[in-house]
Design a protein around this motif. Structure first.
Motif, PDB file in Angstrom:
ATOM      1  N   LEU A 121       0.574  -1.485   0.129  1.00  0.00           N
ATOM      2  CA  LEU A 121       0.085  -0.164  -0.290  1.00  0.00           C
ATOM      3  C   LEU A 121       0.805   1.295  -0.038  1.00  0.00           C
ATOM      4  O   LEU A 121       1.656   1.654   0.652  1.00  0.00           O
ATOM      5  CB  LEU A 121      -0.804   0.217   1.245  1.00  0.00           C
ATOM      6  N   GLY A 129       1.161  12.533   6.313  1.00  0.00           N
ATOM      7  CA  GLY A 129       0.967  11.039   7.299  1.00  0.00           C
ATOM      8  C   GLY A 129      -0.558  11.148   7.619  1.00  0.00           C
ATOM      9  O   GLY A 129      -1.363  10.647   6.838  1.00  0.00           O
ATOM     10  N   PHE A 154       8.015   4.782   3.448  1.00  0.00           N
ATOM     11  CA  PHE A 154       7.308   4.542   4.678  1.00  0.00           C
ATOM     12  C   PHE A 154       6.243   3.022   3.907  1.00  0.00           C
ATOM     13  O   PHE A 154       5.435   2.328   5.116  1.00  0.00           O
ATOM     14  CB  PHE A 154       5.730   4.571   5.517  1.00  0.00           C
ATOM     15  N   VAL A 155       6.080   2.247   3.212  1.00  0.00           N
ATOM     16  CA  VAL A 155       5.677   1.631   2.124  1.00  0.00           C
ATOM     17  C   VAL A 155       5.736  -0.303   2.649  1.00  0.00           C
ATOM     18  O   VAL A 155       7.104  -0.331   2.545  1.00  0.00           O
ATOM     19  CB  VAL A 155       5.777   1.434   1.233  1.00  0.00           C
ATOM     20  N   GLU A 203      11.841  -5.815  10.129  1.00  0.00           N
ATOM     21  CA  GLU A 203      11.170  -4.936   9.017  1.00  0.00           C
ATOM     22  C   GLU A 203      11.152  -3.990   8.206  1.00  0.00           C
ATOM     23  O   GLU A 203      12.238  -3.365   8.270  1.00  0.00           O
ATOM     24  CB  GLU A 203       9.231  -4.750   9.270  1.00  0.00           C
ATOM     25  N   GLY A 358      -0.955   3.247  10.277  1.00  0.00           N
ATOM     26  CA  GLY A 358      -2.805   2.312  10.227  1.00  0.00           C
ATOM     27  C   GLY A 358      -3.361   4.191  10.987  1.00  0.00           C
ATOM     28  O   GLY A 358      -4.521   3.754  11.393  1.00  0.00           O
TER      29      GLY A 358
HETATM   30  C1  FAD Z   1       5.518  -0.056  10.429  1.00  0.00           C
HETATM   31  C2  FAD Z   1       5.013   1.635   9.650  1.00  0.00           C
HETATM   32  C3  FAD Z   1       4.055   0.472   7.908  1.00  0.00           C
HETATM   33  C4  FAD Z   1       3.763   1.498   7.980  1.00  0.00           C
HETATM   34  N1  FAD Z   1       3.602   0.993   6.904  1.00  0.00           N
HETATM   35  C5  FAD Z   1       3.126   1.443   6.004  1.00  0.00           C
HETATM   36  C6  FAD Z   1       2.928   1.278   4.428  1.00  0.00           C
HETATM   37  O1  FAD Z   1       2.338   0.529   4.054  1.00  0.00           O
HETATM   38  N2  FAD Z   1       1.453   2.585   3.116  1.00  0.00           N
HETATM   39  C7  FAD Z   1       1.821   3.364   3.916  1.00  0.00           C
HETATM   40  O2  FAD Z   1       1.247   4.173   3.106  1.00  0.00           O
HETATM   41  N3  FAD Z   1       1.661   4.306   5.278  1.00  0.00           N
HETATM   42  C8  FAD Z   1       2.290   3.336   6.453  1.00  0.00           C
HETATM   43  N4  FAD Z   1       2.885   4.269   6.938  1.00  0.00           N
HETATM   44  C9  FAD Z   1       2.499   5.180   7.897  1.00  0.00           C
HETATM   45  C10 FAD Z   1       2.141   5.410   8.756  1.00  0.00           C
HETATM   46  O3  FAD Z   1       0.101   5.552   8.198  1.00  0.00           O
HETATM   47  C11 FAD Z   1       2.486   7.315   9.203  1.00  0.00           C
HETATM   48  O4  FAD Z   1       4.016   6.721   9.294  1.00  0.00           O
HETATM   49  C12 FAD Z   1       1.198   7.724   9.871  1.00  0.00           C
HETATM   50  O5  FAD Z   1      -0.359   7.205   9.169  1.00  0.00           O
HETATM   51  C13 FAD Z   1       1.603   9.306  10.846  1.00  0.00           C
HETATM   52  O6  FAD Z   1       2.379   9.932   9.823  1.00  0.00           O
HETATM   53  P1  FAD Z   1       3.331  10.684  10.033  1.00  0.00           P
HETATM   54  O7  FAD Z   1       4.365   9.299  10.199  1.00  0.00           O
HETATM   55  O8  FAD Z   1       3.781  11.323   8.510  1.00  0.00           O
HETATM   56  O9  FAD Z   1       3.827  11.681  10.973  1.00  0.00           O
HETATM   57  P2  FAD Z   1       2.882  13.327  11.574  1.00  0.00           P
HETATM   58  O10 FAD Z   1       1.423  12.635  10.478  1.00  0.00           O
HETATM   59  O11 FAD Z   1       3.840  13.833  10.888  1.00  0.00           O
HETATM   60  O12 FAD Z   1       2.845  13.088  13.024  1.00  0.00           O
HETATM   61  C14 FAD Z   1       3.890  13.022  13.720  1.00  0.00           C
HETATM   62  C15 FAD Z   1       3.314  13.637  15.477  1.00  0.00           C
HETATM   63  O13 FAD Z   1       2.396  14.090  14.484  1.00  0.00           O
HETATM   64  C16 FAD Z   1       0.753  13.835  15.734  1.00  0.00           C
HETATM   65  N5  FAD Z   1      -0.139  14.447  14.979  1.00  0.00           N
HETATM   66  C17 FAD Z   1      -0.360  15.068  13.464  1.00  0.00           C
HETATM   67  N6  FAD Z   1      -1.271  15.412  13.482  1.00  0.00           N
HETATM   68  C18 FAD Z   1      -2.406  15.581  14.252  1.00  0.00           C
HETATM   69  C19 FAD Z   1      -3.491  15.797  15.264  1.00  0.00           C
HETATM   70  N7  FAD Z   1      -4.349  16.559  14.377  1.00  0.00           N
HETATM   71  N8  FAD Z   1      -4.045  16.059  16.345  1.00  0.00           N
HETATM   72  C20 FAD Z   1      -2.370  15.224  17.701  1.00  0.00           C
HETATM   73  N9  FAD Z   1      -1.840  15.055  17.124  1.00  0.00           N
HETATM   74  C21 FAD Z   1      -1.067  15.233  15.729  1.00  0.00           C
HETATM   75  C22 FAD Z   1       0.789  12.611  15.337  1.00  0.00           C
HETATM   76  O14 FAD Z   1      -0.147  11.713  16.761  1.00  0.00           O
HETATM   77  C23 FAD Z   1       2.494  11.901  15.792  1.00  0.00           C
HETATM   78  O15 FAD Z   1       2.207  12.089  16.958  1.00  0.00           O
HETATM   79  C24 FAD Z   1       3.825   3.002   8.214  1.00  0.00           C
HETATM   80  C25 FAD Z   1       4.399   3.772   8.921  1.00  0.00           C
HETATM   81  C26 FAD Z   1       4.975   2.785  10.134  1.00  0.00           C
HETATM   82  C27 FAD Z   1       5.262   3.386  11.567  1.00  0.00           C
END
Ligand code: FAD
Length: 381
Positions: A121, A129, A154-155, A203, A358
């Motif tokens: 995905l 994110g 992060f895929v 992973e 997720g």
């Molecule tokens: C092990 C793992 C597997 C993954 N696999 C996939 C995958 O297969 N495909 C894919 O597309 N993505 C994948 N991801 C990505 C994942 O979906 C994102 O990491 C996640 O949605 C968070 O986005 P970000 O890392 O950009 O963090 P950010 O959105 O930048 O968040 C940073 C911090 O700010 C906080 N924050 C942000 N907005 C708010 C708000 N409105 N209110 C309060 N707090 C907030 C967050 O909670 C977090 O603590 C994976 C991530 C991990 C860790």
């Protein structure tokens, strides 16, 4: 709503538990390379891949709840195996099953069920994110094709995957309704997969790059006005991930219960100390609560009228309980828990991702608060 496991669900839970005990090697790592594909073949031969997919594509047409039970059981022994069950069933493959055309289903699903083809995905982007509706990857019509530009990050298992469900903007209004999804195959012109980056749990994840990538129109899953449908399917990924997390946590707990009965200090088994017993009891309470919430969410997912906040409730609770429980399991192993000789430190690292992948727990809590308070929070204010 309440739930009760049906005879069929209990049967699948038992089949998976029995299979995991007999055939799977307790893992201390995620399977990779040849080991990964051999395992996929074995799971396919057992009928464990694509369990929720229709029989005409090789699946078993099981309900999501049965799949959740199977994933949890398999992850207690080998998390890679449980993960394959959800990726190929209610997880990523479900984007094709739920949203794809009959031709796409015929083309991709049988290969996925056979354990010969893996789909990952591509949703998150370097600057989008939590704010998933801010994705910038574009899909622009060009004759019989779409031209894609942008990148993903992060895929999970991107290094292994043959194809990717890619979220992209098909419309030009700047609204979430512009977002749709398209299937991009490895090797398509202008498309490249980044290097495999190892994460905290061992992973691998990759970036994806689209540089005027040419993707046939026939690969479109959904164009505009489909974000809600996409996120509906994504809830299956979330529940699968929660079941994986619960299975790993249960494995840590099982080992710990055994360990505290064997390890002696001050001339007696450490389980005879009340301080240890209370830790065991607290972990058990949290495990039971996590399981109850996950099963309720799985039951609600089968009921079109049920309140879907149960997915966020389960996701948040399982993630937070798993962190606490695996931490306490490690603690009860003392120095051995911290050593790489035992899998405790790995379990601890594995479940950490559940608070981020997720959707982060903060974002899910915001959604829950909106629902409880009956307010639509504007995240940009
Ligand atoms: C092990 C793992 C597997 C993954 N696999 C996939 C995958 O297969 N495909 C894919 O597309 N993505 C994948 N991801 C990505 C994942 O979906 C994102 O990491 C996640 O949605 C968070 O986005 P970000 O890392 O950009 O963090 P950010 O959105 O930048 O968040 C940073 C911090 O700010 C906080 N924050 C942000 N907005 C708010 C708000 N409105 N209110 C309060 N707090 C907030 C967050 O909670 C977090 O603590 C994976 C991530 C991990 C860790």
């Amino acid at each position: 709503m309440s739930y009760e496991l049906t005879a069929q669900q209990l049967e699948w839970q038992s089949v998976a538990r029995d299979f995991a005990g007999r055939k799977l090697t307790p893992a201390k790592h995620w399977l990779e390379g040849e080991e990964f594909w051999n395992n996929a073949k074995m799971l396919s031969e057992q009928g464990f891949l694509g369990v929720t997919l229709p029989e005409e594509y090789g699946g078993m047409n099981l309900d999501l709840f049965s799949a959740i039970l199977m994933i949890e059981e398999l992850c207690r022994v080998c998390p890679t195996s449980g993960r394959m069950v959800y990726h190929t069933g209610p997880g990523i493959a479900n984007f094709i099953n739920h949203l794809g055309t009959p031709e796409q289903k015929r083309q991709y699903l049988p290969k996925i069920v056979a354990g010969q083809y893996y789909v990952a995905l591509g949703m998150s982007e370097p600057d989008a994110g939590s704010a998933a509706t801010d994705i910038q990857t574009t899909a622009v019509e060009d004759g019989d094709n779409y031209r894609l530009n942008g990148s993903k990050i992060f895929v999970s298992e991107g290094h292994i995957a043959d194809a990717f469900v890619v979220y992209a903007r098909f419309g030009h209004t700047g609204k979430p309704s512009d977002i749709g999804a398209i299937l991009v195959e490895r090797g398509m012109p202008g498309f490249s997969v980044g290097v495999a980056e190892e994460n905290m749990s061992g992973e691998f994840q990759t970036a994806l790059y689209f540089d005027d990538a040419i993707v046939p129109k026939a690969n479109v899953l959904v164009k505009e006005h489909a974000f809600k449908a996409l996120m509906g399917v994504y809830n299956g990924v979330r529940l699968g991930y929660a079941a994986q997390t619960l299975g790993i946590t249960q494995a840590a707990f099982d080992r710990t219960c055994q360990y505290v009965k064997e390890r002696k200090q001050f001339g007696k088994e450490i389980c005879d100390f009340q301080g240890v017993q209370w830790m065991i009891a607290d972990m058990y309470l949290q495990l039971e609560a996590a399981r109850t919430l996950l099963y309720k969410a799985a039951a609600d997912a089968l009921d079109s009228k049920a309140d879907k906040t149960s997915v966020s409730i389960a996701k948040v609770y399982v993630a937070e309980a798993a962190k606490k429980i695996t931490d306490d399991c490690l603690q009860l192993h003392g120095g051995y828990g911290f050593s790489k000789e035992y899998p405790l430190e790995w379990y601890y690292r594995c479940v950490r991702a559940a608070s981020i992948a997720g959707g982060t727990i903060q974002v899910h809590k915001t959604m829950l608060a909106s629902s409880v308070l009956g307010k639509k929070f504007d995240q940009r204010k």
